[in-house]
Design a protein around this motif. Structure first.
Motif, PDB file in Angstrom:
ATOM      1  N   LYS A  68       0.864  -1.175   0.000  1.00  0.00           N
ATOM      2  CA  LYS A  68       0.000   0.000   0.000  1.00  0.00           C
ATOM      3  C   LYS A  68       0.901   1.225   0.000  1.00  0.00           C
ATOM      4  O   LYS A  68       1.869   1.298   0.757  1.00  0.00           O
ATOM      5  N   HIS A  69       0.589   2.184  -0.862  1.00  0.00           N
ATOM      6  CA  HIS A  69       1.356   3.425  -0.949  1.00  0.00           C
ATOM      7  C   HIS A  69       0.532   4.550  -0.335  1.00  0.00           C
ATOM      8  O   HIS A  69      -0.597   4.788  -0.741  1.00  0.00           O
ATOM      9  N   GLU A  70       1.114   5.235   0.646  1.00  0.00           N
ATOM     10  CA  GLU A  70       0.424   6.323   1.328  1.00  0.00           C
ATOM     11  C   GLU A  70       1.245   7.592   1.237  1.00  0.00           C
ATOM     12  O   GLU A  70       2.459   7.565   1.405  1.00  0.00           O
ATOM     13  N   ILE A  71       0.562   8.701   0.971  1.00  0.00           N
ATOM     14  CA  ILE A  71       1.188  10.013   0.968  1.00  0.00           C
ATOM     15  C   ILE A  71       0.495  10.832   2.043  1.00  0.00           C
ATOM     16  O   ILE A  71      -0.735  10.922   2.073  1.00  0.00           O
ATOM     17  N   ARG A  72       1.290  11.408   2.920  1.00  0.00           N
ATOM     18  CA  ARG A  72       0.756  12.266   3.978  1.00  0.00           C
ATOM     19  C   ARG A  72       1.401  13.638   3.831  1.00  0.00           C
ATOM     20  O   ARG A  72       2.626  13.755   3.789  1.00  0.00           O
ATOM     21  N   ILE A  73       0.565  14.663   3.740  1.00  0.00           N
ATOM     22  CA  ILE A  73       1.011  16.039   3.559  1.00  0.00           C
ATOM     23  C   ILE A  73       0.727  16.792   4.856  1.00  0.00           C
ATOM     24  O   ILE A  73      -0.348  16.639   5.445  1.00  0.00           O
ATOM     25  N   ALA A  74       1.667  17.597   5.292  1.00  0.00           N
ATOM     26  CA  ALA A  74       1.464  18.385   6.507  1.00  0.00           C
ATOM     27  C   ALA A  74       0.241  19.280   6.342  1.00  0.00           C
ATOM     28  O   ALA A  74       0.028  19.880   5.287  1.00  0.00           O
ATOM     29  N   SER A  75      -0.575  19.363   7.373  1.00  0.00           N
ATOM     30  CA  SER A  75      -1.835  20.100   7.277  1.00  0.00           C
ATOM     31  C   SER A  75      -1.614  21.599   7.102  1.00  0.00           C
ATOM     32  O   SER A  75      -2.542  22.302   6.710  1.00  0.00           O
ATOM     33  N   LEU A  76      -0.416  22.099   7.331  1.00  0.00           N
ATOM     34  CA  LEU A  76      -0.163  23.516   7.109  1.00  0.00           C
ATOM     35  C   LEU A  76      -0.306  23.884   5.634  1.00  0.00           C
ATOM     36  O   LEU A  76      -0.479  25.042   5.290  1.00  0.00           O
ATOM     37  N   PHE A  77      -0.288  22.892   4.730  1.00  0.00           N
ATOM     38  CA  PHE A  77      -0.452  23.151   3.310  1.00  0.00           C
ATOM     39  C   PHE A  77      -1.914  23.320   2.895  1.00  0.00           C
ATOM     40  O   PHE A  77      -2.194  23.551   1.731  1.00  0.00           O
ATOM     41  N   LYS A  78      -2.854  23.230   3.840  1.00  0.00           N
ATOM     42  CA  LYS A  78      -4.259  23.461   3.507  1.00  0.00           C
ATOM     43  C   LYS A  78      -4.501  24.916   3.135  1.00  0.00           C
ATOM     44  O   LYS A  78      -5.373  25.216   2.325  1.00  0.00           O
ATOM     45  N   ASN A  79      -3.781  25.827   3.727  1.00  0.00           N
ATOM     46  CA  ASN A  79      -4.001  27.260   3.512  1.00  0.00           C
ATOM     47  C   ASN A  79      -2.786  27.915   2.876  1.00  0.00           C
ATOM     48  O   ASN A  79      -2.303  28.935   3.357  1.00  0.00           O
ATOM     49  N   THR A  80      -2.318  27.325   1.792  1.00  0.00           N
ATOM     50  CA  THR A  80      -1.155  27.876   1.102  1.00  0.00           C
ATOM     51  C   THR A  80      -1.485  28.101  -0.368  1.00  0.00           C
ATOM     52  O   THR A  80      -2.479  27.600  -0.869  1.00  0.00           O
ATOM     53  N   PRO A  81      -0.625  28.832  -1.055  1.00  0.00           N
ATOM     54  CA  PRO A  81      -0.818  29.021  -2.497  1.00  0.00           C
ATOM     55  C   PRO A  81      -0.660  27.698  -3.239  1.00  0.00           C
ATOM     56  O   PRO A  81       0.013  26.783  -2.761  1.00  0.00           O
TER      57      PRO A  81
END
Length: 126
Positions: free
Chosen positions: A98-111
């Motif tokens: 299984k391949h999972e990508i997790r992005i830091a939630s600070l990128f929710k409000n970025t350009p």
């Protein structure tokens, strides 16, 4: 001198310039002026669809991605901006990945340029 872990690959003069701007509280206004728009990707489902479209555009033959999510704990636990992990599971005689990508939630409000940091958005920036 203060170390900037995420900028360690950049030349010393750029790191020094960023440190100076941070201490003078000029970095936030500069980034807001240079990147005035925010992306509309706010849910994990939207992030998965966005990531899948990029994968299908550039990596057509790559294995499927199982999960893509915004993770609020990623900065505290892994000290990273995002992770890509491969988890192997045994089901009977078969080994499934299984391949999972997790992005830091600070990128929710970025350009959008911060979320899709590809070559085209870096060309010509100083």
């Amino acid at each position: 001198m203060k170390t900037l872990k995420y900028l360690s690959a950049y030349p010393e003069h750029i790191q020094q310039r960023v440190i100076t701007m941070i201490s003078a509280q000029q970095l936030g206004p500069l980034l807001a002026q240079r990147y005035p728009n925010q992306h509309g990707i706010q849910t994990d489902k939207m992030l998965y669809d966005y990531t899948l479209s990029i994968k299908n555009e550039f990596l057509k033959n790559a294995p499927a991605i199982s999960k893509v999510i915004f993770d609020s704990k990623i900065k505290d636990i892994q000290h990273a901006l995002g992770t890509h992990t491969q988890i192997s599971r045994i089901q009977g005689n078969k080994l499934k990945a299984k391949h999972e990508i997790r992005i830091a939630s600070l990128f929710k409000n970025t350009p959008p340029e911060f979320l899709k940091n590809d070559y085209n958005t870096r060309v010509g920036t100083s």
